[in-house]
Design a protein around this motif. Sequence first.
Motif, PDB file in Angstrom:
ATOM      1  N   VAL A   6      46.097  73.525 -14.710  1.00 13.09           N
ATOM      2  CA  VAL A   6      47.415  72.927 -14.972  1.00 13.09           C
ATOM      3  C   VAL A   6      48.196  73.673 -16.045  1.00 13.09           C
ATOM      4  N   PRO A   7      47.598  74.050 -17.205  1.00 13.67           N
ATOM      5  CA  PRO A   7      48.388  74.745 -18.229  1.00 13.67           C
ATOM      6  C   PRO A   7      49.094  76.008 -17.741  1.00 13.67           C
ATOM      7  N   PRO A   8      48.456  76.902 -16.971  1.00  9.51           N
ATOM      8  CA  PRO A   8      49.218  78.070 -16.490  1.00  9.51           C
ATOM      9  C   PRO A   8      50.421  77.679 -15.635  1.00  9.51           C
ATOM     10  N   LEU A   9      50.270  76.631 -14.810  1.00  4.65           N
ATOM     11  CA  LEU A   9      51.386  76.181 -13.990  1.00  4.65           C
ATOM     12  C   LEU A   9      52.538  75.680 -14.856  1.00  4.65           C
ATOM     13  N   LEU A  10      52.224  74.829 -15.844  1.00  2.00           N
ATOM     14  CA  LEU A  10      53.263  74.315 -16.740  1.00  2.00           C
ATOM     15  C   LEU A  10      53.905  75.436 -17.535  1.00  2.00           C
ATOM     16  N   LEU A  11      53.098  76.427 -17.934  1.00  2.26           N
ATOM     17  CA  LEU A  11      53.639  77.546 -18.704  1.00  2.26           C
ATOM     18  C   LEU A  11      54.635  78.354 -17.878  1.00  2.26           C
ATOM     19  N   SER A  12      54.343  78.527 -16.581  1.00  4.80           N
ATOM     20  CA  SER A  12      55.287  79.260 -15.720  1.00  4.80           C
ATOM     21  C   SER A  12      56.603  78.498 -15.592  1.00  4.80           C
ATOM     22  N   PHE A  13      56.537  77.157 -15.471  1.00  6.74           N
ATOM     23  CA  PHE A  13      57.755  76.350 -15.413  1.00  6.74           C
ATOM     24  C   PHE A  13      58.524  76.439 -16.730  1.00  6.74           C
ATOM     25  N   ALA A  14      57.780  76.435 -17.843  1.00  4.38           N
ATOM     26  CA  ALA A  14      58.441  76.495 -19.146  1.00  4.38           C
ATOM     27  C   ALA A  14      59.202  77.806 -19.315  1.00  4.38           C
ATOM     28  N   ILE A  15      58.669  78.893 -18.771  1.00  5.55           N
ATOM     29  CA  ILE A  15      59.331  80.201 -18.909  1.00  5.55           C
ATOM     30  C   ILE A  15      60.510  80.306 -17.951  1.00  5.55           C
ATOM     31  N   ASP A  16      60.277  79.982 -16.683  1.00  4.08           N
ATOM     32  CA  ASP A  16      61.343  80.159 -15.690  1.00  4.08           C
ATOM     33  C   ASP A  16      62.443  79.109 -15.829  1.00  4.08           C
ATOM     34  N   ASP A  17      62.066  77.874 -16.161  1.00  2.00           N
ATOM     35  CA  ASP A  17      63.049  76.792 -16.209  1.00  2.00           C
ATOM     36  C   ASP A  17      63.483  76.491 -17.648  1.00  2.00           C
ATOM     37  N   GLY A  18      62.513  76.448 -18.569  1.00  2.00           N
ATOM     38  CA  GLY A  18      62.842  76.035 -19.931  1.00  2.00           C
ATOM     39  C   GLY A  18      63.656  77.051 -20.693  1.00  2.00           C
ATOM     40  N   LEU A  19      63.421  78.334 -20.457  1.00  2.00           N
ATOM     41  CA  LEU A  19      64.122  79.373 -21.205  1.00  2.00           C
ATOM     42  C   LEU A  19      65.415  79.832 -20.524  1.00  2.00           C
ATOM     43  N   ARG A  20      65.713  79.232 -19.387  1.00  2.00           N
ATOM     44  CA  ARG A  20      66.893  79.666 -18.647  1.00  2.00           C
ATOM     45  C   ARG A  20      68.161  79.469 -19.469  1.00  2.00           C
ATOM     46  N   GLY A  21      68.239  78.387 -20.181  1.00  4.29           N
ATOM     47  CA  GLY A  21      69.438  78.117 -20.992  1.00  4.29           C
ATOM     48  C   GLY A  21      69.207  78.331 -22.466  1.00  4.29           C
ATOM     49  N   GLY A  22      68.176  79.107 -22.832  1.00  5.06           N
ATOM     50  CA  GLY A  22      67.870  79.316 -24.244  1.00  5.06           C
ATOM     51  C   GLY A  22      66.852  78.295 -24.716  1.00  5.06           C
ATOM     52  N   VAL A  27      62.649  73.311 -23.389  1.00  4.76           N
ATOM     53  CA  VAL A  27      61.479  74.064 -23.842  1.00  4.76           C
ATOM     54  C   VAL A  27      60.503  73.135 -24.560  1.00  4.76           C
ATOM     55  N   TRP A  28      61.068  72.275 -25.432  1.00  7.55           N
ATOM     56  CA  TRP A  28      60.206  71.343 -26.166  1.00  7.55           C
ATOM     57  C   TRP A  28      59.535  70.348 -25.225  1.00  7.55           C
ATOM     58  N   LEU A  29      60.263  69.975 -24.148  1.00  9.55           N
ATOM     59  CA  LEU A  29      59.678  69.061 -23.167  1.00  9.55           C
ATOM     60  C   LEU A  29      58.474  69.701 -22.479  1.00  9.55           C
ATOM     61  N   TRP A  30      58.626  70.959 -22.040  1.00  9.31           N
ATOM     62  CA  TRP A  30      57.505  71.640 -21.394  1.00  9.31           C
ATOM     63  C   TRP A  30      56.357  71.895 -22.382  1.00  9.31           C
ATOM     64  N   ALA A  31      56.707  72.238 -23.623  1.00  8.83           N
ATOM     65  CA  ALA A  31      55.671  72.459 -24.642  1.00  8.83           C
ATOM     66  C   ALA A  31      54.879  71.168 -24.896  1.00  8.83           C
ATOM     67  N   GLY A  32      55.622  70.027 -24.920  1.00 12.79           N
ATOM     68  CA  GLY A  32      54.933  68.743 -25.098  1.00 12.79           C
ATOM     69  C   GLY A  32      54.002  68.433 -23.938  1.00 12.79           C
ATOM     70  N   GLY A  33      54.443  68.787 -22.728  1.00 12.20           N
ATOM     71  CA  GLY A  33      53.576  68.574 -21.557  1.00 12.20           C
ATOM     72  C   GLY A  33      52.313  69.409 -21.633  1.00 12.20           C
ATOM     73  N   ILE A  34      52.455  70.683 -22.054  1.00 11.02           N
ATOM     74  CA  ILE A  34      51.283  71.550 -22.199  1.00 11.02           C
ATOM     75  C   ILE A  34      50.340  70.997 -23.264  1.00 11.02           C
ATOM     76  N   LEU A  35      50.904  70.502 -24.388  1.00  5.47           N
ATOM     77  CA  LEU A  35      50.075  69.922 -25.450  1.00  5.47           C
ATOM     78  C   LEU A  35      49.311  68.700 -24.948  1.00  5.47           C
ATOM     79  N   LEU A  36      50.001  67.834 -24.204  1.00  4.99           N
ATOM     80  CA  LEU A  36      49.358  66.628 -23.672  1.00  4.99           C
ATOM     81  C   LEU A  36      48.224  66.988 -22.711  1.00  4.99           C
TER      82      LEU A  36
END
Length: 528
Positions: A6-22, A27-36
């Motif tokens: 699961v973490p690699p999948l969430l990390l890919s979403f965080a990069i492609d989706d979370g960083l799209r707008g800076g 980004v914090w939402l995806w980071a929180g999901g990875i932490l959980l």
Amino acid sequence: MVGLTVPPLLLSFAIDDGLRGGVDGRVWLWAGGILLVGFSIAALAILRHRTMTKVRIYSAQQTIRAAAEQSIRLGSSLQRQTGAGEVAAIGVGDAWTMARSLTVTGPGVGAVVAYIVIAIALMQISPLLAVVILVGVPALMLTLGPLLNRFRQHGTAHRIATGELSERVEDIVSGLRVLNTLGGKSLFAKRWEVESERVRHTGNRLATTESWIRGISVGLPALFLAIVMWIIARMTAQGDMSVGDFVAVFGYVAIVVVPVSALIEGAIDINRALISAQRTIEYLSISPQPHGQQPVLDPSADMFDPESGLLLRQGQFVVATADDRIQAKGIIERLSGLKPSEARWGQQPLVDIDSGQLRRAVLPLDDGDYLFEGTVDDVVFPRGVSDDEQRARVAFASGIDEILRGFDDGWKTPIGERANELSGGQRQRMRLARALAAEPTVLLALDPLSAVDAITETQVIERAHDFRRTVTTLIFSDSATLLGAADVVHIIRNGRVVMSGTHSELSASSTEYRRMVARDSGGEREDS
């Protein structure tokens, strides 16, 4: 195992989706999901380890219990069919080796499922990578097949060698005093060197094979990871894969090393367990010596051992003196049914009597009998006691009444394992008390009071004789006190009865007997 994907999948979403707008709230939402997810995986890992530990401990204890029950079933035939060292090796090593293999199932299934999930996830990104993973990992496992077969062969040889060496240790320890007397230490030392060298040699071969297995299990996955990284780097550079997918694939491939390592570790554990299981099954498959099913037909009959010519008449207090302690012990083992023989009770062969009934009726008492931990009450009356009067009678007859008077808590005084806090004479009287409390029809004792002083010995013999006045008692001893108190005395030489009679009759007719009694009377003994 599946959670690790699961973490690699969430990390890919965080990069492609979370960083799209800076760097913003996404980004914090995806980071929180990875932490959980990370905390969840950690909690699952703790629970998994606790479960595996419980399984290992429970299964090992079950194996140890089965081995102990088998040793009880085999009884005296244990030493003739296998060695104490083999039993110890099963309890100390094999039980835990097999227990470890039982926890291969959970991680093994998890590894296979995680492997399939990773392959499916990669199929969504790149069918080429999915094929590489699906073909490459089984190929890695197949390369270990020949090494695992050799590992099992070397492991079997090493296990046999260590079992034989353990038996040699038991032989040396149990016979050290005899070896010193006969000058046999050098012979056993040479045998020990040869067998130790065999253990070292087989252990080196086993370790060499295992080192190759572990080296390959680390090196090949790393090489496999490098090849996959080269493929995905080229695909990313050519624009066939996004940066997020690149990170996800890297994570998946890195994670796939975990289930691969689990499968390889499981293969090693299973092969170790097969070696231990083979030895354990061989031990558990040993059949005890056949014994009879009959009850004791006539408890009031005399007992006779044809091999030595010793006759025990019902109700007599008999003392026998032998020139060889081993032969004296052999007579006790034959008359108690511990060793198959032609001994009989009346006209009934002992081998035809049910072993359970025979154990209750005939009790052998040896100076090395084990004293278990517990209160004095527990040690003397392991099956419980009916009343205080019985306690008092047994304490008086065995001489432990004097010991009890020195204890603040009397019968409730705790006694440690083997009763090491007591002197040798006190331990002997404790064993005698336990034997008298069992009230067997026939009591067979070997030097039960050799460590007590002469005054205490005289008192205890008189009391024990009176306690067992109507039942049969045989004691092997050279003590003049015991010989004088006997109803009948037997002189045994080279395993055969050569003289029998009362103490006064033998004193009048045999110069040898008079010398023996005089020699013992002149000696000094202490309650140690």
